[in-house]
Design a protein around this motif. Structure first.
Motif, short mmCIF file in Angstrom:
data_model
loop_
_atom_site.label_atom_id
_atom_site.label_comp_id
_atom_site.label_asym_id
_atom_site.label_seq_id
_atom_site.Cartn_x
_atom_site.Cartn_y
_atom_site.Cartn_z
N UNK A 134 0.83 -1.21 0.00
CA UNK A 134 0.00 0.00 0.00
C UNK A 134 0.86 1.26 0.00
N UNK A 135 1.96 1.23 0.72
CA UNK A 135 2.78 2.44 0.89
C UNK A 135 3.75 2.69 -0.25
N UNK A 136 4.19 1.66 -0.94
CA UNK A 136 5.15 1.87 -2.02
C UNK A 136 4.43 2.40 -3.26
N UNK A 137 4.99 3.41 -3.92
CA UNK A 137 4.34 3.94 -5.12
C UNK A 137 4.41 2.94 -6.27
N UNK A 138 3.39 2.98 -7.10
CA UNK A 138 3.38 2.12 -8.28
C UNK A 138 4.39 2.63 -9.29
N UNK A 139 5.09 1.72 -9.95
CA UNK A 139 6.09 2.11 -10.93
C UNK A 139 5.68 1.76 -12.34
N UNK A 140 4.51 1.18 -12.53
CA UNK A 140 4.08 0.81 -13.87
C UNK A 140 3.47 2.01 -14.59
N UNK A 141 3.29 1.85 -15.91
CA UNK A 141 2.69 2.91 -16.71
C UNK A 141 1.23 3.10 -16.29
N UNK A 142 0.68 4.25 -16.63
CA UNK A 142 -0.73 4.50 -16.33
C UNK A 142 -1.57 3.43 -17.00
N UNK A 143 -2.65 3.07 -16.36
CA UNK A 143 -3.50 2.00 -16.86
C UNK A 143 -4.10 2.33 -18.22
N UNK A 144 -4.27 3.62 -18.53
CA UNK A 144 -4.90 3.97 -19.79
C UNK A 144 -3.89 4.21 -20.91
N UNK A 145 -2.61 3.97 -20.70
CA UNK A 145 -1.62 4.07 -21.76
C UNK A 145 -1.56 2.74 -22.51
N UNK A 146 -1.41 2.82 -23.84
CA UNK A 146 -1.42 1.62 -24.68
C UNK A 146 -0.18 1.61 -25.58
N UNK A 147 0.18 0.42 -26.04
CA UNK A 147 1.33 0.28 -26.94
C UNK A 147 0.92 -0.43 -28.22
N UNK A 148 1.55 0.01 -29.30
CA UNK A 148 1.42 -0.67 -30.60
C UNK A 148 2.84 -0.93 -31.07
N UNK A 149 3.08 -2.15 -31.55
CA UNK A 149 4.40 -2.50 -32.06
C UNK A 149 4.36 -2.58 -33.58
N UNK A 150 5.44 -2.12 -34.17
CA UNK A 150 5.61 -2.23 -35.62
C UNK A 150 6.60 -3.37 -35.82
N UNK A 151 6.14 -4.43 -36.46
CA UNK A 151 6.98 -5.61 -36.63
C UNK A 151 6.59 -6.32 -37.92
N UNK A 152 7.59 -6.63 -38.75
CA UNK A 152 7.35 -7.35 -40.00
C UNK A 152 6.34 -6.63 -40.88
N UNK A 153 6.48 -5.29 -40.97
CA UNK A 153 5.63 -4.43 -41.81
C UNK A 153 4.16 -4.47 -41.39
N UNK A 154 3.90 -4.62 -40.08
CA UNK A 154 2.52 -4.67 -39.58
C UNK A 154 2.45 -3.88 -38.27
N UNK A 155 1.35 -3.14 -38.09
CA UNK A 155 1.05 -2.51 -36.80
C UNK A 155 0.30 -3.55 -35.97
N UNK A 156 0.78 -3.82 -34.75
CA UNK A 156 0.16 -4.82 -33.89
C UNK A 156 -0.19 -4.21 -32.55
N UNK A 157 -1.45 -4.16 -32.15
CA UNK A 157 -2.61 -4.60 -32.91
C UNK A 157 -2.95 -3.59 -34.02
#
Length: 111
Positions: A21-44
């Motif tokens: 409870x006392x330690x701050x969260x170190x992860x990204x905000x829950x509403x941030x999203x990632x898209x990867x560019x791989x093999x000439x495709x946006x995923x998702x």
């Protein structure tokens, strides 16, 4: 080795909960999203998000790519492992593509 009694377990559990409870969260905000560019495709290829969400594209290909939504946003040329982020503040459908490889397309649907 000393047997564990209920009191010791309760103290250990209490300390673990207090630490969590006392330690701050170190992860990204829950509403941030990632898209990867791989093999000439946006995923998702299509993503549904809420207004206010930041989307980050990461180029995992060995060749450069861009992320362009006409009149909305435009990345610089992204080399391998480069990132581009955009925060979607308005609802709507955002079609985007790679200007270097126009067959690469994606869609962000913002509620």
């Amino acid at each position: 080795m000393k047997p564990l009694n209920r009191r010791d377990f309760g103290v250990d559990l209490g300390l673990a909960l207090a630490t969590a409870i006392l330690l701050p969260a170190t992860s990204a905000r829950a509403d941030d999203m990632e898209i990867h560019i791989d093999n000439f495709v946006f995923q998702p290829a299509e993503l549904k998000i809420k207004a206010g969400t930041t989307v980050t594209w990461t180029n995992r290909d060995d060749i450069p790519h861009t992320v362009v939504s006409a009149g909305k946003f435009r990345s610089k040329t992204l080399d391998t492992d480069d990132k581009f982020s955009f925060t979607f503040t308005n609802a709507g459908d955002y079609k985007y593509f790679c200007s270097l490889h126009p067959h690469m397309t994606g869609m962000i649907k913002v509620e």
